[in-house]
Design a protein around this motif. Structure first.
Motif, short mmCIF file in Angstrom:
data_model
loop_
_atom_site.label_atom_id
_atom_site.label_comp_id
_atom_site.label_asym_id
_atom_site.label_seq_id
_atom_site.Cartn_x
_atom_site.Cartn_y
_atom_site.Cartn_z
N ARG A 276 0.84 -1.21 0.00
CA ARG A 276 0.00 0.00 0.00
C ARG A 276 0.87 1.25 0.00
O ARG A 276 0.58 2.23 -0.71
N ARG B 281 2.34 1.65 -3.51
CA ARG B 281 1.38 2.19 -4.49
C ARG B 281 1.09 3.65 -4.23
O ARG B 281 0.98 4.45 -5.18
N GLY C 120 -0.86 0.48 -9.72
CA GLY C 120 -0.66 -0.85 -9.14
C GLY C 120 -1.38 -1.95 -9.88
O GLY C 120 -1.28 -3.12 -9.50
N SER C 121 -2.10 -1.61 -10.94
CA SER C 121 -2.91 -2.60 -11.66
C SER C 121 -2.07 -3.33 -12.71
O SER C 121 -1.40 -2.71 -13.52
N THR D 240 -8.77 -5.36 -10.69
CA THR D 240 -8.36 -3.96 -10.70
C THR D 240 -9.17 -3.15 -9.70
O THR D 240 -8.64 -2.26 -9.03
N LEU E 95 -8.08 -2.42 -5.90
CA LEU E 95 -6.95 -1.56 -5.53
C LEU E 95 -7.43 -0.23 -4.96
O LEU E 95 -8.31 0.43 -5.54
#
Length: 417
Positions: A27, A30, A62-63, A100, A103
């Protein structure tokens, strides 16, 4: 420099989740990368960037979905505004959209139904482009506060013409992303160190297996298979050569079989766990027997170049100063030169700093080495018209005091003499 051992390399965390030891804070990683992206969007006075490159999408959000496939099929894209959370137009299948949408760095996931690459769009390209442009216009109106300067990392002619018709000012988005990506967080360096560790497992397996009669493809497979086994993602190249195929550099592996007394030179070029690149080069000697004086001379020169150039790197060093002070190749090696410095992260990245013979091609004359850059320091030594060549490469982190090695695989003792 050869004796440098870094805390980062020696304390690489594991990639599994455990409740009794520290792991990479994804986390935090990202959040850092999205903040860097939006910082650069604002620095370039843009309302947003639109990203098609899967590496840029991953960096900003982050995807990750089908990265290699989407490198040549533009079916998913991300809208990243200067403020607020990104919106991703995802491959229109349930699993991809669900993954996705989990996130925290993604504000909304929408189905990407109007990709206009010919494979799926064929003769409906004009209609698909019009639908896409309408969506882009709506996003800009809603999220960019009147700023219609939008950066694109990739955009083909049909898309560019559509933006012109709508009065959207298309700007260079790749520069935004490369500048964002060049300064790494601690979590990024942790992920990169894990990827390098995987590459080094593959290198050790290759070194242990090396014997006369193995093909170049068989040797290369040790790194590729290890990457797959240990959660890595893909191989950028297949650069591994033996014997006379090591000179000049940049051939890819084939079916040639290595013979006793020959060199094996390779570049990992590996996208490993978490999408981070391990870009390391080594040259092995295939026994039985002992290296020739020529082989040892090439190897010693390559080590000298890598270690000389590593010693120069520190925050505040300009790219021009580096070129002026860098290791000077003799005339017999200049024709086959390769290197010496480039950035590395999710793949090879900005900057690129050439040899002194190519100083006129320095792409960023005002560039400066900065703390928390990660760089690859390379050497290729192969005489013009020579029979073999040596490729070496270290991956380093720039710190306040100089550089720290991120790879730990040793030089070849027999070739060092």
């Amino acid at each position: 420099m050869a004796d440098i051992l870094t805390d980062m390399a020696r304390n690489t965390p594991g990639a599994g989740l455990k409740d009794f030891e520290g792991q990479v804070d994804m986390r935090k990683l990202r959040a850092y990368r999205l903040a860097r992206t939006q910082e650069m969007i604002k620095a370039h006075d843009l309302g947003a960037v639109i990203l098609y490159d899967p590496l840029n999408i991953r960096y900003a959000t982050g995807s990750r979905q089908m990265a290699v496939w989407t490198l040549h099929n533009a079916c998913r894209w991300a809208f990243v505004p200067a403020e607020g959370l990104p919106i991703i137009y995802e491959f229109a299948k349930g699993g991809a959209m669900a993954a996705t949408g989990e996130l925290e760095t993604v504000g909304e996931v929408r189905p990407s139904t109007h990709g206009w690459f010919y494979f799926t769009a064929s003769e409906s390209i004009p209609q698909r482009v019009a639908e896409w442009a309408s969506d882009v216009d709506a996003l800009v109106r809603e999220h960019c506060g009147g700023n219609r300067r939008i950066g694109f990392d990739h955009l083909d002619p049909a898309g560019l013409r559509a933006m012109d018709r709508l009065g959207i000012d298309v700007e260079e988005g790749e520069r935004v992303m490369e500048r964002a990506r060049m300064i790494k967080s601690a979590e990024e360096v942790q992920c990169m160190s894990i990827s390098i560790g995987v590459a080094e497992v593959g290198m050790a397996r290759m070194r242990e297996a090396l014997k006369p009669g193995l093909t170049e493809n068989e040797l290369w497979s040790y790194i590729a298979n290890t990457n797959n086994e240990m959660g890595g993602e893909w191989m950028e190249t297949r650069i591994l050569t033996t014997g006379a195929r090591t000179n000049p550099w940049m051939r890819e592996a084939g079916e040639r079989r290595v013979r006793a007394g020959e060199l094996v030179s390779f570049d990992t070029d590996m996208i490993g766990p978490f999408g981070y690149c391990a870009d390391i080069s080594r040259t092995f000697f295939c026994g039985p027997g002992k290296p020739s004086e020529e082989q040892k001379d090439l190897y010693k020169r390559a080590v000298d170049q890598v270690e000389h150039n590593m010693a120069l790197l520190k925050p505040g060093l300009t790219f021009k100063e580096f070129i002026d002070k860098s290791y000077k190749l003799g005339n017999e090696f200049a024709a086959n030169r390769y290197g010496p410095i480039h950035g590395v992260g999710l793949a090879d990245e900005y900057p690129t700093i050439p040899e002194i013979q190519d100083a006129h091609r320095l792409s960023d004359p005002d560039g400066v080495v900065q703390e928390n850059m990660t760089l690859c320091v390379e050497s290729y030594m192969g005489r013009e018209g020579g029979t073999e060549g040596v490729k070496l490469e270290h991956q380093v982190l720039v710190t306040a005091k100089g550089v720290q090695l991120l790879d730990t695989y040793p030089w070849e003792e027999d070739l060092l003499g």
